[in-house]
Design an enzyme around this catalytic site. Structure first.
Site, mmCIF file in Angstrom:
data_model
loop_
_atom_site.group_PDB
_atom_site.id
_atom_site.type_symbol
_atom_site.label_atom_id
_atom_site.label_comp_id
_atom_site.label_asym_id
_atom_site.label_seq_id
_atom_site.Cartn_x
_atom_site.Cartn_y
_atom_site.Cartn_z
ATOM 1 N N ASP A 202 0.855 -1.180 0.000
ATOM 2 C CA ASP A 202 0.000 0.000 0.000
ATOM 3 C C ASP A 202 0.899 1.241 0.000
ATOM 4 O O ASP A 202 1.942 1.256 0.679
ATOM 5 C CB ASP A 202 -0.894 -0.016 1.245
ATOM 6 C CG ASP A 202 -1.932 1.087 1.229
ATOM 7 O OD1 ASP A 202 -3.029 0.838 0.714
ATOM 8 O OD2 ASP A 202 -1.634 2.191 1.731
ATOM 9 N N ILE A 203 0.532 2.275 -0.743
ATOM 10 C CA ILE A 203 1.301 3.527 -0.760
ATOM 11 C C ILE A 203 1.019 4.290 0.529
ATOM 12 O O ILE A 203 -0.136 4.516 0.887
ATOM 13 C CB ILE A 203 0.940 4.390 -1.978
ATOM 14 C CG1 ILE A 203 1.200 3.619 -3.274
ATOM 15 C CG2 ILE A 203 1.740 5.693 -1.969
ATOM 16 C CD1 ILE A 203 0.800 4.369 -4.527
ATOM 17 N N ASN A 210 -2.849 13.106 -3.175
ATOM 18 C CA ASN A 210 -4.020 13.564 -3.930
ATOM 19 C C ASN A 210 -4.512 14.920 -3.441
ATOM 20 O O ASN A 210 -4.856 15.799 -4.243
ATOM 21 C CB ASN A 210 -5.154 12.535 -3.811
ATOM 22 C CG ASN A 210 -4.940 11.329 -4.699
ATOM 23 O OD1 ASN A 210 -4.332 11.421 -5.760
ATOM 24 N ND2 ASN A 210 -5.404 10.173 -4.255
ATOM 25 N N ASP A 219 -2.821 9.778 -10.002
ATOM 26 C CA ASP A 219 -2.919 8.715 -11.007
ATOM 27 C C ASP A 219 -1.570 8.454 -11.661
ATOM 28 O O ASP A 219 -1.198 7.300 -11.919
ATOM 29 C CB ASP A 219 -3.949 9.091 -12.070
ATOM 30 C CG ASP A 219 -5.377 9.002 -11.562
ATOM 31 O OD1 ASP A 219 -5.582 8.425 -10.477
ATOM 32 O OD2 ASP A 219 -6.284 9.505 -12.256
ATOM 33 N N GLU A 245 -4.894 2.488 -3.945
ATOM 34 C CA GLU A 245 -3.430 2.486 -3.959
ATOM 35 C C GLU A 245 -2.867 1.196 -3.386
ATOM 36 O O GLU A 245 -1.715 1.135 -2.961
ATOM 37 C CB GLU A 245 -2.889 3.687 -3.165
ATOM 38 C CG GLU A 245 -3.174 3.672 -1.681
ATOM 39 C CD GLU A 245 -4.509 4.301 -1.312
ATOM 40 O OE1 GLU A 245 -4.658 4.703 -0.146
ATOM 41 O OE2 GLU A 245 -5.408 4.385 -2.168
#
Length: 341
Positions: A202-203, A210, A219, A245
């Protein structure tokens, strides 16, 4: 690929067919006169069209067998009626007998039923033989059209399946693809008694990216991240976009230790080099990863395997992010620390 035709008949039958079938240019023709050989050939490489000589032993069995094969329903079967008794009955009893026998042939599995005239018989005029060949070619054209439409449909279905199983943004396999592939990989690993591991990553703080730079930048980060993942995986490893993500990677023939090595490498290649979006914008991101290895008691759908990896991912994020946690190891970047759980 050319359209293929299988003729179930003797050489004397082949000699009575139109030249367009005997000397084909737009399709390939193979001749078999043994039922077992014909069935074997159809099962291995199904033809598009089958021409069946009714007087040959096994012809009706072949038509009936084809009718029962759901996966072979696309094959267009043309039955050529050349049995002496049927031809005699037709001449004796007229159109009613002809209709009854045609209906019976279609029920037995034929898609088309042709009363076949033999050239050597002197009681057939040239006009009758010409009309008979015209009917044969017309039915053949129908079969060719059906075969081509079926091929077009298969191609379209393959394209739609690829679209349905691919994430449009990252071009990775999507979650639906994982739900199909994971049980398949588990079955193979259990059958072959090989290892199978899984990584969930996971980021870290992706919402902040964002919120700060906008979703278009977010994106682009996802796309660049996926490029790095692909470049640093083994050829047998399969990445999936699990959602948002979050990503899942299947590692075939990988033990706990090997999964940790792969996860550490991915952690490092993401964190050590900023992501360049333009000449003026670079963004540093990190990822958290959890790994798990298939156990004998895991379910065949992979839910328990996914759950263990997901719990490790949650531990990695709780412990401070930018790290790998597995069931037996904890690896922290930049300083590696390994402890048994």
């Amino acid at each position: 690929m050319n359209i293929s035709i299988l003729v179930f008949g003797k050489n004397n039958f082949i000699a009575t067919l139109p030249d367009q079938i005997r000397y084909p240019t737009a399709f390939s023709v193979e001749v078999i006169d043994n039922l077992n050989q014909a069935v074997s050939r159809i099962q291995i490489t199904p033809p598009d069209i089958i021409l069946v000589q009714a007087s040959l032993d096994g012809s009706m069995e072949l038509c009936s067998w084809l009718k029962d094969q759901t996966k072979l329903s696309c094959i267009y079967c043309i039955l050529f009626e050349d049995r002496l008794q049927q031809l005699t009955d037709r001449n004796m009893y007229g159109w009613q007998s002809e209709l009854e026998m045609s209906a019976a042939a279609l029920k037995q599995g034929a898609d088309a039923y042709i009363w076949h005239l033999i050239e050597e018989k002197t009681d057939h005029s040239l006009a009758e033989l010409t009309a008979n060949h015209g009917l044969i070619l017309a039915q053949l054209t129908v079969g060719l059209q059906i075969a081509q439409r079926y091929r077009d449909l298969i191609q379209t279905n393959d394209m739609l399946s690829a679209i349905a199983l691919t994430d449009s943004l990252t071009e990775l396999n999507n979650r639906r693809a994982l739900q199909w592939e994971l049980p398949r990989q588990i079955k193979r690993a259990k059958t072959q008694k090989t290892s199978l591991s899984l990584i969930i990553l996971d980021i870290d703080h992706f919402k902040k990216v964002n919120d700060t730079h906008g979703h278009l930048i977010g994106d682009r980060i996802l796309q660049l991240l996926c490029q790095r993942l692909r470049y640093n995986l083994r050829c047998q490893d399969i990445p999936f976009r699990y959602g948002g993500e979050e990503f899942v990677i299947l590692l075939a023939n990988a033990t706990d230790e090997e999964a940790v090595v792969v996860a550490r490498r991915l952690n490092q290649v993401v964190s050590e080099e900023p992501f360049s979006l333009s000449n003026k914008l670079t963004i540093n991101i990190t990822i958290s990863l959890g790994t798990a290895c298939l156990k004998a008691e895991d379910d065949d759908q992979g839910e328990s395997l996914l759950h263990r990896a997901d719990q490790c991912l949650l531990q990695a994020k709780t412990a401070g992010r930018n790290r790998v946690i597995a069931s037996n190891y904890l690896c922290h970047v930049p300083h590696l620390k390994v402890v048994s759980s």
